[in-house]
Design a protein around this motif. Structure first.
Motif, PDB file in Angstrom:
ATOM      1  N   GLN A   1       0.828  -1.206   0.000  1.00  4.11           N
ATOM      2  CA  GLN A   1       0.000   0.000   0.000  1.00  4.11           C
ATOM      3  C   GLN A   1       0.863   1.258   0.000  1.00  4.11           C
ATOM      4  OE1 GLN A   1      -2.351  -0.853   3.506  1.00  4.11           O
ATOM      5  NE2 GLN A   1      -4.165  -1.321   2.286  1.00  4.11           N
ATOM      6  N   TYR A   2       1.887   1.243   0.842  1.00  4.36           N
ATOM      7  CA  TYR A   2       2.788   2.394   0.927  1.00  4.36           C
ATOM      8  C   TYR A   2       3.496   2.615  -0.408  1.00  4.36           C
ATOM      9  CZ  TYR A   2       6.784   5.277   2.183  1.00  4.36           C
ATOM     10  OH  TYR A   2       7.734   6.266   2.217  1.00  4.36           O
ATOM     11  N   ARG A   3       3.977   1.537  -1.015  1.00  4.03           N
ATOM     12  CA  ARG A   3       4.690   1.673  -2.285  1.00  4.03           C
ATOM     13  C   ARG A   3       3.764   2.220  -3.381  1.00  4.03           C
ATOM     14  NH1 ARG A   3       9.495  -0.790  -3.768  1.00  4.03           N
ATOM     15  NH2 ARG A   3      10.723  -1.558  -2.013  1.00  4.03           N
ATOM     16  N   TRP A   4       2.548   1.718  -3.452  1.00  2.00           N
ATOM     17  CA  TRP A   4       1.613   2.208  -4.476  1.00  2.00           C
ATOM     18  C   TRP A   4       1.314   3.690  -4.258  1.00  2.00           C
ATOM     19  CZ3 TRP A   4      -0.453   0.409  -8.956  1.00  2.00           C
ATOM     20  CH2 TRP A   4      -1.506   1.158  -9.496  1.00  2.00           C
ATOM     21  N   ASP A   5       0.991   4.049  -3.029  1.00  2.00           N
ATOM     22  CA  ASP A   5       0.641   5.441  -2.754  1.00  2.00           C
ATOM     23  C   ASP A   5       1.811   6.374  -3.034  1.00  2.00           C
ATOM     24  OD1 ASP A   5      -1.827   4.531  -2.001  1.00  2.00           O
ATOM     25  OD2 ASP A   5      -1.460   4.679   0.158  1.00  2.00           O
ATOM     26  N   THR A   6       3.022   5.950  -2.674  1.00  2.68           N
ATOM     27  CA  THR A   6       4.207   6.764  -2.949  1.00  2.68           C
ATOM     28  C   THR A   6       4.438   6.905  -4.444  1.00  2.68           C
ATOM     29  OG1 THR A   6       5.232   6.028  -0.879  1.00  2.68           O
ATOM     30  CG2 THR A   6       6.690   6.977  -2.544  1.00  2.68           C
ATOM     31  N   LEU A   7       4.239   5.811  -5.182  1.00  2.00           N
ATOM     32  CA  LEU A   7       4.397   5.856  -6.634  1.00  2.00           C
ATOM     33  C   LEU A   7       3.393   6.821  -7.263  1.00  2.00           C
ATOM     34  CD1 LEU A   7       5.732   4.598  -9.198  1.00  2.00           C
ATOM     35  CD2 LEU A   7       3.868   2.930  -9.181  1.00  2.00           C
ATOM     36  N   MET A   8       2.154   6.759  -6.808  1.00  2.00           N
ATOM     37  CA  MET A   8       1.128   7.625  -7.377  1.00  2.00           C
ATOM     38  C   MET A   8       1.392   9.096  -7.039  1.00  2.00           C
ATOM     39  SD  MET A   8      -0.792   5.724  -9.190  1.00  2.00           S
ATOM     40  CE  MET A   8       0.702   4.775  -9.547  1.00  2.00           C
ATOM     41  N   GLU A   9       1.836   9.359  -5.830  1.00  2.00           N
ATOM     42  CA  GLU A   9       2.142  10.734  -5.441  1.00  2.00           C
ATOM     43  C   GLU A   9       3.281  11.300  -6.279  1.00  2.00           C
ATOM     44  OE1 GLU A   9       2.961  10.639  -1.292  1.00  2.00           O
ATOM     45  OE2 GLU A   9       0.906  10.073  -0.737  1.00  2.00           O
TER      46      GLU A   9
ATOM     47  N   PRO B   1      11.894   3.034 -13.883  1.00  2.00           N
ATOM     48  CA  PRO B   1      10.896   3.812 -14.639  1.00  2.00           C
ATOM     49  C   PRO B   1       9.469   3.402 -14.288  1.00  2.00           C
ATOM     50  CG  PRO B   1      12.660   3.040 -16.076  1.00  2.00           C
ATOM     51  CD  PRO B   1      12.859   2.356 -14.758  1.00  2.00           C
ATOM     52  N   LEU B   2       8.549   4.342 -14.424  1.00  2.00           N
ATOM     53  CA  LEU B   2       7.152   4.087 -14.070  1.00  2.00           C
ATOM     54  C   LEU B   2       6.593   2.877 -14.805  1.00  2.00           C
ATOM     55  CD1 LEU B   2       4.458   4.949 -12.729  1.00  2.00           C
ATOM     56  CD2 LEU B   2       4.084   6.448 -14.716  1.00  2.00           C
ATOM     57  N   SER B   3       6.880   2.747 -16.096  1.00  2.00           N
ATOM     58  CA  SER B   3       6.316   1.627 -16.867  1.00  2.00           C
ATOM     59  C   SER B   3       6.792   0.289 -16.327  1.00  2.00           C
ATOM     60  CB  SER B   3       6.696   1.760 -18.344  1.00  2.00           C
ATOM     61  OG  SER B   3       8.105   1.769 -18.496  1.00  2.00           O
ATOM     62  N   VAL B   4       8.035   0.226 -15.860  1.00  2.00           N
ATOM     63  CA  VAL B   4       8.566  -1.027 -15.333  1.00  2.00           C
ATOM     64  C   VAL B   4       7.902  -1.359 -13.999  1.00  2.00           C
ATOM     65  CG1 VAL B   4      10.646  -2.226 -14.577  1.00  2.00           C
ATOM     66  CG2 VAL B   4      10.755  -0.658 -16.519  1.00  2.00           C
ATOM     67  N   VAL B   5       7.768  -0.365 -13.140  1.00  2.00           N
ATOM     68  CA  VAL B   5       7.146  -0.607 -11.837  1.00  2.00           C
ATOM     69  C   VAL B   5       5.684  -1.018 -12.011  1.00  2.00           C
ATOM     70  CG1 VAL B   5       6.572   0.381  -9.597  1.00  2.00           C
ATOM     71  CG2 VAL B   5       8.721   1.005 -10.720  1.00  2.00           C
ATOM     72  N   LEU B   6       4.964  -0.349 -12.892  1.00  2.00           N
ATOM     73  CA  LEU B   6       3.563  -0.721 -13.119  1.00  2.00           C
ATOM     74  C   LEU B   6       3.473  -2.126 -13.729  1.00  2.00           C
ATOM     75  CD1 LEU B   6       2.032   2.624 -14.434  1.00  2.00           C
ATOM     76  CD2 LEU B   6       1.548   1.487 -12.262  1.00  2.00           C
ATOM     77  N   ALA B   7       4.414  -2.468 -14.600  1.00  2.00           N
ATOM     78  CA  ALA B   7       4.414  -3.821 -15.161  1.00  2.00           C
ATOM     79  C   ALA B   7       4.626  -4.858 -14.068  1.00  2.00           C
ATOM     80  CB  ALA B   7       5.491  -3.941 -16.241  1.00  2.00           C
TER      81      ALA B   7
ATOM     82  N   LEU C   1      -5.455  -6.862 -18.723  1.00  2.00           N
ATOM     83  CA  LEU C   1      -5.960  -6.142 -17.560  1.00  2.00           C
ATOM     84  C   LEU C   1      -5.251  -4.798 -17.425  1.00  2.00           C
ATOM     85  CD1 LEU C   1      -7.663  -6.046 -14.926  1.00  2.00           C
ATOM     86  CD2 LEU C   1      -5.723  -7.148 -13.784  1.00  2.00           C
ATOM     87  N   ALA C   2      -3.928  -4.779 -17.617  1.00  2.00           N
ATOM     88  CA  ALA C   2      -3.181  -3.529 -17.533  1.00  2.00           C
ATOM     89  C   ALA C   2      -3.672  -2.531 -18.569  1.00  2.00           C
ATOM     90  CB  ALA C   2      -1.688  -3.799 -17.721  1.00  2.00           C
ATOM     91  N   GLN C   3      -3.917  -3.000 -19.775  1.00  2.79           N
ATOM     92  CA  GLN C   3      -4.390  -2.102 -20.826  1.00  2.79           C
ATOM     93  C   GLN C   3      -5.739  -1.487 -20.470  1.00  2.79           C
ATOM     94  OE1 GLN C   3      -3.838  -5.166 -23.943  1.00  2.79           O
ATOM     95  NE2 GLN C   3      -2.657  -3.627 -25.061  1.00  2.79           N
ATOM     96  N   THR C   4      -6.606  -2.275 -19.892  1.00  2.00           N
ATOM     97  CA  THR C   4      -7.928  -1.778 -19.515  1.00  2.00           C
ATOM     98  C   THR C   4      -7.852  -0.859 -18.303  1.00  2.00           C
ATOM     99  OG1 THR C   4      -8.982  -3.793 -20.357  1.00  2.00           O
ATOM    100  CG2 THR C   4     -10.241  -2.465 -18.786  1.00  2.00           C
TER     101      THR C   4
END
Length: 301
Positions: A95-103, A152-158, A180-183
């Motif tokens: 949760q912390y990692r996702w929120d930090t990434l989004m911020e 990079p953001l694309s790698v982390v999201l992947a 799912l990622a594309q959607t």
């Protein structure tokens, strides 16, 4: 040898004991299976068993020890899983990692998508391919990034999406995860970046990025970093993979797993980044070779 502590830990209207091995997870799983303990009772390094089963498990050969002694035995065996890798700790870390990434990226996608992904990674049929694996891949990306800002953001999201769909069907799962990622990311990222995330997810089906594909190399190396662990950690990984494929008969699993291990050993190089090779390559080849030899040993057909 198998050990059990007194029923003490309350849950679901009863109290529970812990069942552990001082030798291997294979020994623990074999004892549990013979005693009729379901797979869902396994929690990474022990089985939780209700009080009503205690007497029979002792009669079956489990050695009675105190709770303190059981912990000491588990630590000494090298099989104990650290607390930060248990489900509640993992969820908090993710949760912390996702929120930090989004911020850091302007809050592209919020808590709704985070919770959907965490729910997927926490599905009860997952053992290896669960939230702990996701956290391990993200931590490995930190090591591989070579940049204080991280991968990079694309790698982390992947990484977040690469096993988001998991039904135990190689190739099909990666394709469904990419879809799912594309959607899910449509509208949050430009189409080209969404396509890049999906491309990277699909790469985890083969772990063979093309020369010069730095993003693909980072993700594939992070996904394979488990192969370069200490022998005890590698044994936990193999045991968890077997539980993921519990629906597959032993002979078919052995043949399939031997093929997978052989294909990984044939990758040259196995790790595509310099850091990945330094950190994991030597241990990975030792672990994979030892496992492949075990599948080819007499009685493992």
């Amino acid at each position: 040898m198998i050990f059990i502590d007194p029923p003490f830990w309350p849950a679901h209207g009863t109290v529970f004991s812990h069942l552990v091995s001082d030798t291997s997870l294979a020994e623990l799983h074999a004892f549990a299976a013979a005693a009729g303990i379901p797979d869902r009772a396994f929690d990474r390094d022990h089985y939780d068993v209700p009080e009503r089963r205690y007497g029979q498990l002792v009669a079956d050969g489990a050695v009675e020890v105190s709770g303190k002694e059981l912990v000491r035995i588990l630590v000494a065996s090298g099989l104990r899983v650290r607390s930060r890798h248990r489900n509640t700790k993992v969820r908090t870390a993710l949760q912390y990692r996702w929120d930090t990434l989004m911020e850091s990226t302007g809050n592209l996608a919020g808590a709704g998508l985070r919770e959907e992904l965490l729910a997927r990674w926490s599905e009860p049929h997952r053992h290896y391919h669960g939230a702990t694996h996701l956290l391990a891949v993200l931590e490995a990306l930190d090591l591989l990034a070579g940049d204080p800002r991280g991968a990079p953001l694309s790698v982390v999201l992947a990484a977040w999406f690469h096993d988001a769909v998991y039904d135990g069907v190689p190739g099909v799962d990666e394709e469904a995860s990419a879809a799912l990622a594309q959607t899910a990311l449509a509208g949050f990222l430009p189409p080209a970046e969404v396509a890049e995330v999906a491309r990277l997810v699909r790469l985890t089906a083969t772990h063979e990025p093309a020369p010069g594909d730095g993003a693909g190399a980072q993700l594939c190396d992070a996904d394979l970093s488990v192969l370069g662990g200490e022998p005890e950690a590698y044994a936990r990984y193999v045991a968890a993979v077997r539980l993921d494929y519990a629906h597959v008969p032993d002979a078919a699993f052995g043949a399939g797993r031997a093929a997978v291990v052989g294909r990984l050993l044939a990758l040259d190089p196995l790790f595509r980044t310099e850091t990945g090779r330094e950190l994991w390559a030597a241990a990975a080849r030792r672990n994979l070779t030892r496992e492949l030899d075990s599948w080819h040993a007499p009685g493992q057909d």
